[in-house]
Design an enzyme around this catalytic site. Structure first.
Site, PDB file in Angstrom:
ATOM      1  CG  HIS A 109      -6.344   6.216   6.229  1.00 54.47           C
ATOM      2  ND1 HIS A 109      -6.605   5.960   4.906  1.00 54.47           N
ATOM      3  CD2 HIS A 109      -7.543   6.367   6.844  1.00 54.47           C
ATOM      4  CE1 HIS A 109      -7.928   5.979   4.716  1.00 54.47           C
ATOM      5  NE2 HIS A 109      -8.510   6.216   5.877  1.00 54.47           N
ATOM      6  CG  ASP A 141      -1.912   1.168   1.179  1.00 56.81           C
ATOM      7  OD1 ASP A 141      -2.715   1.220   0.230  1.00 56.81           O
ATOM      8  OD2 ASP A 141      -1.864   2.029   2.076  1.00 56.81           O
ATOM      9  CG  HIS A 145      -1.582  10.581   4.676  1.00 55.02           C
ATOM     10  ND1 HIS A 145      -0.841  11.638   5.151  1.00 55.02           N
ATOM     11  CD2 HIS A 145      -1.733  10.793   3.335  1.00 55.02           C
ATOM     12  CE1 HIS A 145      -0.538  12.447   4.151  1.00 55.02           C
ATOM     13  NE2 HIS A 145      -1.082  11.966   3.046  1.00 55.02           N
TER      14      HIS A 145
END
Length: 635
Positions: A590, A449, A500
């Site tokens: 996140h 990710d 994030h």
């Protein structure tokens, strides 16, 4: 209702169908729930019996793991195809774990640790010896790591118990024990210096004592004062000799024991180690020129590297060439390591004098000369100049090592076989089968990710964090992770930062994407990429292909698309919603590494559900994914 039943069959314990809709559906839901209760009871009973059996095996595995961990050597085991199935902490320290930019990891090729040509040579030696003795053998070699450490490795075959079959058919894999011998080599050099100091440096004092004693014996008419002078000389020299021996013993107390024999070493590794040492000591540009990769030598590698470095340093101090070149050639019996340079030549007198003088390197004098080192190796030094190319050279001539050197017989077997464990990776990775036709459960994956400055890669947004974790043989390897912040060299969209939580200040001093991507590319090598909404992340990687020269061209699976394949009637396939549906806890949401971990857990739970729908192979999963609506999204 059908999606909920699938989740129960896929392993979600304690899940019940929520009655809703028409009375007939409510009644059906109740009966399905009773079936689920009976199904869960049967499953719990079967799992209890299986757990008891697994506990016994797990205890034995843990005992084996503890033994391997505590071994003083680095331990690597690989299957017949060269895929790593076991390694311990010492091996990771020697070569670097994949999360540290190295390439040791379960399921990875052993070629990522050792040079492919070296392994091929070692395998040939091992096979020849196995065919000759029809049993266990050990092959040793010395190599150098990228950091310049010298490593001794001992390779032995792992054979099954069926002694009726030919030995090559019984081969399951290889066990490799490794140890760092850099310090050992350095101590061997100091040990040689100790011997020379205790012999050469005492000669003057002993000569004075002998001369004084001979005068006392031969001239009996010496007066008392002359006799006292000679006796004083004997006493003073004896005191100095005693002090010198004591000082030397203290200085070399750590090397007064043991001995290091000459070891077989791949010539490529020797020349590479010399190149790095010369550059570090002199700052000169060095190049490798005409290196024969088939040559093996039997050397004290530290001493030979020191010889080449001393020669290069003296050439640099004398004539300051722009660069030096290293070459490795040979015939059937001898090899020559050549150090050459263009421009000004040396006088033959200077070259001959260097061979005889004590070696001086970085301000430290060794009593050993180049000639003495080469005499120990049964080698010699030659100097010359080629007029046509106006290049001068030193050539260090050394005997070649035979292909069968350093092979020892393994321990005799009395017919009893200790218990070995059924490592699944011994049978993992049949390279003859096309990747598209491989079952999902057999493949190795990198689940990854990214976090970014914004949502538009084509408009200049950049990656600010990459997180990844590996799946091998159906196991999520939490110890093999990749986590790295990235300095984007630009500002972060406030809307993205609010999600994030990574600020511009936090990223200052972190490496840029051109530094990080090669490490991530190596981490993901020879695996299938898995991501959630992977098209978004892949677009960022693709836009860096020109700048890095790296392509992430392996297959990609997307848990968003696979969720749509499994549960097409669900309203959303966001990561949070899928995790809730599958009962996977959300931690560090996140954060790139945290999201990769969640995605990996979801993917493992999807594999059996896909199999129930007849989607078993990688090709079938990709084909099904491409038919979903979400596969049309472009970034």
């Amino acid at each position: 209702m059908a999606d909920d039943v699938e989740l129960v069959l896929g392993g979600q314990h304690g899940r019940a169908i929520e009655p809703s809709g028409a009375p007939e559906l409510v009644e059906l839901a109740g009966r399905v729930n009773r079936l689920i209760i009976a199904f869960e009871a049967a499953r719990r009973d079967a799992e209890l019996r299986a757990e008891q059996a697994r506990a016994t095996v797990e205890r034995e595995r843990n005992q084996l793991a503890a033994l391997v961990t505590e071994m003083p050597q680095g331990v690597l085991a690989c299957n017949r195809e060269g895929r790593i199935l076991l390694y311990n902490g010492h091996a990771r320290d020697l070569f670097g774990g994949i999360g540290d930019g190295g390439l040791i990891g379960l399921g990875r090729p052993i070629e990522s640790v050792f040079d492919r040509r070296l392994l091929a040579h070692t395998r040939d030696r091992l096979w020849r010896q196995m065919a000759r003795v029809n049993g266990r053998v050990v092959v040793s070699f010395v190599t150098a790591t990228a950091a310049g450490r010298l490593i001794r490795a001992r390779v032995s075959p792992v054979l099954d118990a069926d002694t009726e079959r030919p030995v090559m058919e019984r081969l399951n894999g290889y066990l490799i024990l490794t140890e760092d011998i850099t310090r050992e080599s350095e101590q061997a050099a100091r040990r040689d210096r100790l011997v020379e100091l205790l012999t050469q440096s005492q000669r003057g004092g002993l000569a004075s004592i002998r001369a004084a004693a001979e005068n006392l014996i031969e001239f009996d008419d010496l007066d008392a004062s002359q006799q006292r002078r000679f006796l004083q000389v004997i006493r003073d020299e004896a005191v100095r000799l005693g002090e010198r021996v004591s000082d030397t013993a203290r200085e070399f107390s750590d090397v007064l024991r043991g001995n290091t024999a000459l070891e077989a070493m791949h010539g490529v590794d020797l020349v590479g180690a010399a190149q790095r040492r010369i550059e570090a000591r002199t700052g000169m540009l060095t190049k490798l020129d005409d290196v024969d990769a088939e040559i093996w030598l039997r050397v004290d590698s530290f001493a030979i590297v020191q010889v080449l470095t001393v020669l290069a340093q003296r050439v640099y101090e004398s004539i300051e060439p722009r660069e030096v070149r290293l070459a490795l050639r040979g015939d059937a019996s001898m090899a020559q390591v050549e150090l050459s340079w263009g421009g000004t030549a040396l006088s033959s007198e200077s070259a001959a004098g260097w061979e005889m003088e004590p070696m001086l390197l970085a301000g430290e004098t060794s009593p050993r000369s180049i000639r003495e080192v080469l005499r120990r190796h049964e080698g010699e030094l030659a100097y010359g100049r080629e007029r046509a190319s106006a290049r001068s050279w030193f050539r260090v001539l050394l005997p070649r090592a035979g292909a069968g050197d350093e092979v020892q017989s393994g321990p005799e077997s009395d017919g009893a076989r200790p218990e070995f464990y059924d490592f699944d990776l011994f049978a993992w990775g049949e390279r003859g089968r096309a990747l598209e036709d491989r079952p999902l459960a057999e493949l190795a994956y990198t689940v990854f990710d990214t976090e970014t400055t914004g949502l538009d890669p084509s408009a200049g947004d950049e990656i600010i964090q990459i997180g990844a974790i590996r799946i091998v043989n159906g196991r999520l390897l939490r110890g093999e992770r990749f986590e790295q912040l990235v300095d984007p060299r630009r500002e972060i969209d406030p809307a993205s930062e609010a999600i994030h939580g990574i600020s511009r200040e936090r990223l200052r001093g972190e490496p840029d994407i051109l530094t990080v991507l090669p490490r991530f590319h190596a981490f993901a090598h020879e695996t299938v990429l898995v991501g959630h909404n992977a098209a978004f992340d892949m677009r960022f990687l693709q836009l860096k292909e020109a700048a890095t020269g790296l392509r992430f061209d392996q297959p990609v699976l997307d848990t968003l698309l696979l969720s749509a394949v499994l549960h097409p009637n669900q309203e959303t396939h966001k990561l949070d919603a899928i995790a809730e549906r599958f009962g996977v806890p959300l931690l560090d949401r996140h954060d790139a590494a945290g999201d990769a971990l969640v995605t990996g857990q979801l993917f493992l739970r999807m594999i059996p559900l896909l199999a129930e729908r007849g989607i078993v192979t990688l090709g079938e999963a990709r084909e099904a994914s491409e038919k979903t609506f979400y596969a049309r999204i472009r970034y």
